[in-house]
Design a protein around this motif. Sequence first.
Motif, PDB file in Angstrom:
ATOM      1  N   ARG A 122       0.830  -1.209   0.000  1.00  0.00           N
ATOM      2  CA  ARG A 122       0.000   0.000   0.000  1.00  0.00           C
ATOM      3  C   ARG A 122       0.863   1.256   0.000  1.00  0.00           C
ATOM      4  O   ARG A 122       1.998   1.253   0.467  1.00  0.00           O
ATOM      5  N   ARG A 123       0.297   2.336  -0.522  1.00  0.00           N
ATOM      6  CA  ARG A 123       0.870   3.666  -0.322  1.00  0.00           C
ATOM      7  C   ARG A 123       0.261   4.215   0.960  1.00  0.00           C
ATOM      8  O   ARG A 123      -0.970   4.212   1.130  1.00  0.00           O
ATOM      9  N   VAL A 124       1.100   4.685   1.878  1.00  0.00           N
ATOM     10  CA  VAL A 124       0.622   5.090   3.200  1.00  0.00           C
ATOM     11  C   VAL A 124       1.387   6.336   3.647  1.00  0.00           C
ATOM     12  O   VAL A 124       2.376   6.741   3.028  1.00  0.00           O
ATOM     13  N   THR A 125       0.930   6.900   4.766  1.00  0.00           N
ATOM     14  CA  THR A 125       1.658   8.018   5.358  1.00  0.00           C
ATOM     15  C   THR A 125       1.547   7.945   6.867  1.00  0.00           C
ATOM     16  O   THR A 125       0.780   7.142   7.427  1.00  0.00           O
ATOM     17  N   ALA A 135       8.858   3.332   7.183  1.00  0.00           N
ATOM     18  CA  ALA A 135       9.384   2.720   5.962  1.00  0.00           C
ATOM     19  C   ALA A 135      10.369   1.618   6.279  1.00  0.00           C
ATOM     20  O   ALA A 135      10.392   0.571   5.610  1.00  0.00           O
ATOM     21  N   ALA A 141       5.636  -1.574   2.207  1.00  0.00           N
ATOM     22  CA  ALA A 141       4.728  -0.433   2.051  1.00  0.00           C
ATOM     23  C   ALA A 141       5.477   0.709   1.382  1.00  0.00           C
ATOM     24  O   ALA A 141       6.696   0.819   1.492  1.00  0.00           O
ATOM     25  N   THR A 142       4.759   1.573   0.687  1.00  0.00           N
ATOM     26  CA  THR A 142       5.327   2.785   0.097  1.00  0.00           C
ATOM     27  C   THR A 142       4.909   3.956   0.971  1.00  0.00           C
ATOM     28  O   THR A 142       3.741   4.338   0.994  1.00  0.00           O
ATOM     29  N   VAL A 143       5.866   4.486   1.722  1.00  0.00           N
ATOM     30  CA  VAL A 143       5.576   5.550   2.684  1.00  0.00           C
ATOM     31  C   VAL A 143       5.796   6.905   2.020  1.00  0.00           C
ATOM     32  O   VAL A 143       6.885   7.198   1.547  1.00  0.00           O
ATOM     33  N   ASP A 144       4.753   7.716   1.990  1.00  0.00           N
ATOM     34  CA  ASP A 144       4.813   9.059   1.417  1.00  0.00           C
ATOM     35  C   ASP A 144       4.728  10.059   2.564  1.00  0.00           C
ATOM     36  O   ASP A 144       3.665  10.265   3.147  1.00  0.00           O
ATOM     37  N   VAL A 150      -3.725   9.411   2.992  1.00  0.00           N
ATOM     38  CA  VAL A 150      -3.753   8.544   1.820  1.00  0.00           C
ATOM     39  C   VAL A 150      -4.961   7.621   1.948  1.00  0.00           C
ATOM     40  O   VAL A 150      -5.134   6.946   2.963  1.00  0.00           O
ATOM     41  N   GLU A 152      -6.540   4.391   0.409  1.00  0.00           N
ATOM     42  CA  GLU A 152      -6.325   3.213  -0.427  1.00  0.00           C
ATOM     43  C   GLU A 152      -7.583   2.349  -0.480  1.00  0.00           C
ATOM     44  O   GLU A 152      -7.506   1.138  -0.697  1.00  0.00           O
TER      45      GLU A 152
END
Length: 331
Positions: A122-125, A135, A141-144, A150, A152
């Motif tokens: 998932r893209r997460v924050t 991260a 996971a894709t940490v933004d 975010v 999803e």
Amino acid sequence: MRDADTVAVVFGQDMPIFEASIPTRVFGPVHPEVPAHTVLAVAAEPGPLTTSAGIVVDPPHGLDALDAAGTVIVPGWRVPGGAPAPEALLAALVAARDGGAVVAGLCLGAFVLGAAGLLDGRRVTTHWRFAARLAADHPRATVDADVLYVDEGDIVTSAGSAAGIDACLHLLRRARGSAAANAVARSLVVAPHRTGGQAQYIERPVPPVTQGNPVAAAIVFALDRLGDADLDVDAMARHVHLSRRTFDRRFRAHTGSSPLQWLLTQRVLWAQRLLESPGLSVDALARRVGFADAVALRPHFRRILGVAPAAYRATFADTRSPDGAGRTPVG
């Protein structure tokens, strides 16, 4: 059977009380024209629980309450590195997601979702201070770290503290529509809609200034003249009697940034502060901080802060009248 109108809010030991109160306030009976959700305060650990502020709370529901909730929110958690989240909570979160619930982790609540395996792929924050840790803990996971929240679909994560309000209003908008979310936002006297992609407002401190350091001297020189249109990197290098190439190399070593990007960032941050007060037009403000006009300011402002200057002013400007009375609608 899950109820789309039921929101379960998970409480844990040592969690911040501000974050814990956000979903109970947003989804509760805030506005007379917006039907409230049923909000269940759920103890993830044996209570009574003590918040990080030392306030004792005793949520009346256990983890079995997650079975009925259409939305499950972990609105914060203790600082990573402390006692791990209970296995029973992690299993209940997985079961809720698998059973069709939306599961949200606000701020450090994202770490609990990660421990449950719900962030993989998932893209997460999360709060920008802890994004690198999230991260590292969850490499799948894709940490933004540069966004407020975010979405999803079945997993929602948000940045720190106030961004949890944005994420909860977003979830309310999904459930009840924009008119309902806007009405609740007005009642809470907060911005009705900050997009998830808007940048977190991250501290960008000026590097420490030390005696005898030409880069430090150039920084002081530049900060005193940010509004001068003829201030550029060449002028900074000339001031400390270095070639442009040598100055660039030393500046990067000292600050981790190129001198040009540092200069643009300082001007944008000054513009950001000026936008929070009424008075100057964006064009005049841009010239005040050293840009030719608003057109020159806009792309740098958006790149650094993730939002256009006009949108930033609309959200954050002090709208008080000259006598100090607020003009923000509250009904």
